[in-house]
Design an enzyme around this catalytic site. Structure first.
Site, PDB file in Angstrom:
ATOM      1  CG  LEU A   1      14.678 -23.094  28.671  1.00  0.00           C
ATOM      2  CD1 LEU A   1      14.536 -21.618  28.701  1.00  0.00           C
ATOM      3  CD2 LEU A   1      13.478 -23.579  27.607  1.00  0.00           C
TER       4      LEU A   1
ATOM      5  CE1 TYR B   1       5.817 -28.150  12.351  1.00  0.00           C
ATOM      6  CE2 TYR B   1       4.397 -26.049  12.685  1.00  0.00           C
ATOM      7  CZ  TYR B   1       4.975 -27.153  13.059  1.00  0.00           C
ATOM      8  OH  TYR B   1       5.329 -27.472  14.490  1.00  0.00           O
TER       9      TYR B   1
HETATM   10  C1  LIG Z   1      14.728 -26.899  16.888  1.00  0.00           C
HETATM   11  C2  LIG Z   1      14.043 -26.848  17.925  1.00  0.00           C
HETATM   12  C3  LIG Z   1      13.186 -25.995  18.324  1.00  0.00           C
HETATM   13  C4  LIG Z   1      12.435 -26.067  19.584  1.00  0.00           C
HETATM   14  N1  LIG Z   1      11.159 -25.069  19.702  1.00  0.00           N
HETATM   15  C5  LIG Z   1      10.634 -25.094  21.012  1.00  0.00           C
HETATM   16  C6  LIG Z   1       9.882 -24.116  21.341  1.00  0.00           C
HETATM   17  O1  LIG Z   1       9.544 -23.359  20.725  1.00  0.00           O
HETATM   18  N2  LIG Z   1       9.228 -24.202  22.581  1.00  0.00           N
HETATM   19  C7  LIG Z   1       9.693 -25.039  23.455  1.00  0.00           C
HETATM   20  O2  LIG Z   1       9.373 -24.926  24.523  1.00  0.00           O
HETATM   21  N3  LIG Z   1      10.499 -25.751  23.234  1.00  0.00           N
HETATM   22  C8  LIG Z   1      11.276 -25.912  22.147  1.00  0.00           C
HETATM   23  N4  LIG Z   1      12.296 -26.787  21.761  1.00  0.00           N
HETATM   24  C9  LIG Z   1      12.842 -27.839  23.134  1.00  0.00           C
HETATM   25  C10 LIG Z   1      13.523 -26.961  23.737  1.00  0.00           C
HETATM   26  O3  LIG Z   1      14.841 -26.587  23.087  1.00  0.00           O
HETATM   27  C11 LIG Z   1      14.293 -28.000  24.945  1.00  0.00           C
HETATM   28  O4  LIG Z   1      13.262 -28.697  25.442  1.00  0.00           O
HETATM   29  C12 LIG Z   1      14.906 -27.279  25.945  1.00  0.00           C
HETATM   30  O5  LIG Z   1      16.446 -26.928  25.462  1.00  0.00           O
HETATM   31  C13 LIG Z   1      15.354 -28.192  27.260  1.00  0.00           C
HETATM   32  O6  LIG Z   1      16.112 -27.581  27.978  1.00  0.00           O
HETATM   33  P1  LIG Z   1      16.884 -28.256  29.209  1.00  0.00           P
HETATM   34  O7  LIG Z   1      17.582 -27.153  29.911  1.00  0.00           O
HETATM   35  O8  LIG Z   1      15.913 -29.315  29.855  1.00  0.00           O
HETATM   36  O9  LIG Z   1      17.959 -29.075  28.264  1.00  0.00           O
HETATM   37  P2  LIG Z   1      19.140 -28.779  27.375  1.00  0.00           P
HETATM   38  O10 LIG Z   1      18.906 -27.302  26.827  1.00  0.00           O
HETATM   39  O11 LIG Z   1      19.482 -29.778  26.402  1.00  0.00           O
HETATM   40  O12 LIG Z   1      20.141 -28.229  28.365  1.00  0.00           O
HETATM   41  C14 LIG Z   1      21.095 -29.354  29.139  1.00  0.00           C
HETATM   42  C15 LIG Z   1      22.357 -28.737  29.364  1.00  0.00           C
HETATM   43  O13 LIG Z   1      22.995 -29.499  30.457  1.00  0.00           O
HETATM   44  C16 LIG Z   1      24.275 -29.419  30.361  1.00  0.00           C
HETATM   45  N5  LIG Z   1      24.914 -30.810  30.659  1.00  0.00           N
HETATM   46  C17 LIG Z   1      24.539 -31.922  30.394  1.00  0.00           C
HETATM   47  N6  LIG Z   1      25.501 -32.793  30.923  1.00  0.00           N
HETATM   48  C18 LIG Z   1      26.218 -31.990  32.083  1.00  0.00           C
HETATM   49  C19 LIG Z   1      27.263 -32.345  32.996  1.00  0.00           C
HETATM   50  N7  LIG Z   1      27.326 -33.647  33.272  1.00  0.00           N
HETATM   51  N8  LIG Z   1      27.721 -31.254  33.539  1.00  0.00           N
HETATM   52  C20 LIG Z   1      27.580 -29.960  33.206  1.00  0.00           C
HETATM   53  N9  LIG Z   1      26.542 -29.610  32.391  1.00  0.00           N
HETATM   54  C21 LIG Z   1      25.962 -30.604  31.855  1.00  0.00           C
HETATM   55  C22 LIG Z   1      24.493 -29.353  28.572  1.00  0.00           C
HETATM   56  O14 LIG Z   1      25.730 -28.856  28.177  1.00  0.00           O
HETATM   57  C23 LIG Z   1      23.344 -28.294  28.583  1.00  0.00           C
HETATM   58  O15 LIG Z   1      23.497 -27.182  28.341  1.00  0.00           O
HETATM   59  C24 LIG Z   1      12.836 -26.778  20.469  1.00  0.00           C
HETATM   60  C25 LIG Z   1      13.775 -27.861  20.183  1.00  0.00           C
HETATM   61  C26 LIG Z   1      14.548 -27.644  19.104  1.00  0.00           C
HETATM   62  C27 LIG Z   1      15.789 -28.723  18.895  1.00  0.00           C
END
Ligand SMILES: Cc1cc2nc3c(=O)[nH]c(=O)nc-3n(C[C@H](O)[C@H](O)[C@H](O)COP(=O)(O)OP(=O)(O)OC[C@H]3O[C@@H](n4cnc5c(N)ncnc54)[C@H](O)[C@@H]3O)c2cc1C
Length: 543
Positions: free
Chosen positions: A15, A218
């Site tokens: 994301l 919830y």
């Molecule tokens: C059940 C649930 C419901 C949620 N609902 C909401 C909501 O309604 N609204 C909201 O805003 N947030 C929500 N969230 C939170 C949201 O999902 C996270 O905040 C969001 O996914 C964060 O995105 P990110 O890209 O920072 O991290 P991530 O989604 O964790 O992505 C990190 C990416 O980095 C990659 N990566 C890691 N290390 C390496 C590496 N060394 N080399 C290459 N790739 C790597 C991983 O494979 C991963 O795809 C929810 C979370 C959960 C668990």
């Protein structure tokens, strides 16, 4: 010698990584996002996009695509409620209608769209805007030097390694960020308070849901606490379980040694019936914590998204906060990279984003304790702050924001009351331009904007002169000029200025400075303000 040279390398293409690639593309900055997985997210996870996030997506031309996809996937304007069991009906209502009473503050509405459906739209747009994405590739090392960062990549399928040299690295590598860990940056706040699970299941829930307008439900009963999220056509859903057993002495680890039978039992318990056949597709195990990284950056590495802050999903703030990190970074990186700003502009990232991330984290924690696990101590949480303050009313402070004397230091305020205060998001107001209705927000996307009041002839002329010596750096608007009109005459009240005043709005739509009237109108004032707000490094000859 590196195999690839790119201005910005992004570790993580989910994301936040994809958002960063897209938003950098919007500013004309090439980037390479490297993602370990073979494609975009397969699990729905985040779904609630706030009005602010939708405003960011609007500016990059994605709003309509997202709304269309959301309408296919979710009941529109669905509510957020609590039940004892789904069959038992509503016991509490947190949000009756997702957009009721908030449409006046933004041109955009809150939207539900699963991360798994949103990410393909983000990657498509990122590619359209010139980003490169590399899936099935792991970043196995990154070294920061004086002239940039060198990342080492390994293709998962072939084992082939390569090196990328970039001026800057964005660590969007999630909650377990190895980049952050290698930098020795600790997380601070509330460490893991639940080993939670998300159970993805299939069941025909149409009879229970087709008359309801619920998106998040919830569940709070004597056996478990967590939440359901439902998508159309109600033949599949997920159930999050955070704690089990007695609510005041709960089992906080529902993940370790979970059996398929227990997972099924949780779903039946939350539904409140065994009459509906349930098939479990998948279970995801994750830890709920509410923490912020001690630092968000070094001189070449910028940490964003879950790598920078983790929070429970209560409130739906996690992904939104990450998208907003990327938005704060994109224009700053663009200006530093093309030499319009000095590198010091980047240090305002941490100053601005860390307090705001801390607000979201603490408020998600407060909501978690109040809605899901009161045994953590309702008296040990920050007081509840309204959703709108968190979503639209967060306020930045840094050396790039020129404060006013009556600043009370608060990190948030109601967006209906911010009225152009420096450090707050510039308010939305409907205007017309060449006869077409636009939002003030449509004026802010890639440049600084000097928005002058209807009678601010002096500021307008000074702005036009300043823009002439700042190619691609400043745009100047005033109702009555260049086809722009303020039919309701509300610009002054909305932005807290007299008709002869003006505001300086940054490319991320935040107010950098405001002049209430023409009293201090001079080329020197404007020149100083522009230099300070943008860390201008070019000699303009202005002032
Ligand atoms: C059940 C649930 C419901 C949620 N609902 C909401 C909501 O309604 N609204 C909201 O805003 N947030 C929500 N969230 C939170 C949201 O999902 C996270 O905040 C969001 O996914 C964060 O995105 P990110 O890209 O920072 O991290 P991530 O989604 O964790 O992505 C990190 C990416 O980095 C990659 N990566 C890691 N290390 C390496 C590496 N060394 N080399 C290459 N790739 C790597 C991983 O494979 C991963 O795809 C929810 C979370 C959960 C668990």
């Amino acid at each position: 010698m590196a195999d690839i040279e790119v201005p910005v390398v992004i570790v993580g293409g989910s994301l936040v990584g994809l958002s960063a690639a897209m938003l950098l593309g919007q500013h004309g900055v090439r980037s390479l996002a490297v993602e370990y997985h073979r494609g975009t997210a397969i699990h729905p996870r985040a779904a609630h996009a706030t009005q602010r996030t939708m405003e960011i997506f609007r500016a990059v031309g994605l709003e309509e695509r997202i709304r269309k996809r959301s309408a296919e996937q979710f009941v529109q304007n669905g509510g957020v409620v609590a039940v004892d069991t789904l069959v038992g009906g509503v016991t509490r209502q947190f949000i009756a209608d997702l957009n009721a009473g908030i449409r006046d503050v933004s041109p955009c509405e809150r939207v539900f769209l699963s991360q798994s459906a949103l990410e393909p739209l983000l990657s498509e747009r990122a590619l359209e805007l010139g980003a490169s994405l590399r899936f099935a590739t792991e970043v196995i090392g990154a070294e920061e030097g004086r002239d940039g960062v060198t990342a080492e990549l390994r293709a998962r399928d072939t084992g082939e390694t390569s090196r990328v040299h970039a001026q800057y690295l964005i660590a969007a590598d999630g909650a377990h960020s190895r980049i952050r860990q290698r930098l020795g940056i600790p997380m601070q706040g509330h460490p893991t308070f639940s080993k939670s699970i998300t159970i993805y299941f299939r069941a025909d829930l149409r009879a229970l849901l087709s008359e309801q307008s619920w998106a998040v439900v919830y569940v709070d009963n004597a056996q478990l606490r967590g939440f359901f999220r439902f998508e159309k056509p109600f033949d599949r859903a997920f159930l999050v379980v955070n704690t089990a057993g007695d609510a005041m002495h709960p089992v906080r680890d529902v993940s370790t040694a979970l059996s398929p039978e227990r997972a099924l039992e949780y779903v039946y318990t939350a539904l409140g019936t065994r009459d509906i056949p349930v098939a479990i597709d998948n279970v995801m195990h994750w830890e709920a914590a509410a923490e912020v990284a001690g630092r968000l950056q070094t001189s070449r590495v910028l940490i964003a998204g879950d790598a920078a802050h983790v929070m429970p999903p209560t409130g739906g703030f996690g992904g939104n906060t990450g998208v907003q990190d990327a938005h704060n970074l994109a224009w700053k990186l663009a200006r530093v990279l093309d030499g319009r700003a000095s590198a010091a502009l980047l240090s305002t990232y941490e100053d601005e984003r860390r307090p705001v991330a801390t607000l979201s984290v603490e408020q998600a924690y407060t909501r978690y304790v109040l809605r899901t696990d009161p045994s953590l101590g309702k008296d040990r949480v920050q007081p509840l702050v309204g959703d709108l303050d968190i979503e639209l009313g967060y306020r930045y402070r840094s050396t790039a924001i020129i404060p006013e004397p009556d600043d009370n230091g608060s990190v948030h305020l109601n967006p209906r009351e911010s009225r152009g205060l420096p450090g707050t998001r510039a308010p939305h107001l409907w205007l017309t331009r060449h006869g077409k209705t636009i939002s003030t927000l449509d004026l802010y996307d890639r440049h600084f904007v000097l928005l002058a009041g209807a009678k601010a002839h002096e500021w307008y002329d000074l702005g036009v002169a300043a823009a002439a010596v700042r190619e691609r750096a400043l745009e100047v608007y005033r109702p009555g000029r260049e086809g722009l009109e303020d039919p309701g005459g509300q610009l002054g009240p909305a932005y807290g200025i007299e008709p002869d005043g003006c505001v300086l709005v940054r490319p991320d739509g935040f107010v950098a400075w405001r002049a209430a009237s023409a009293e201090r109108a001079s080329a020197q004032t404007l020149s100083e303000v522009l230099a300070r707000a943008s860390f201008e490094s070019i000699r303009t000859g202005a002032g």
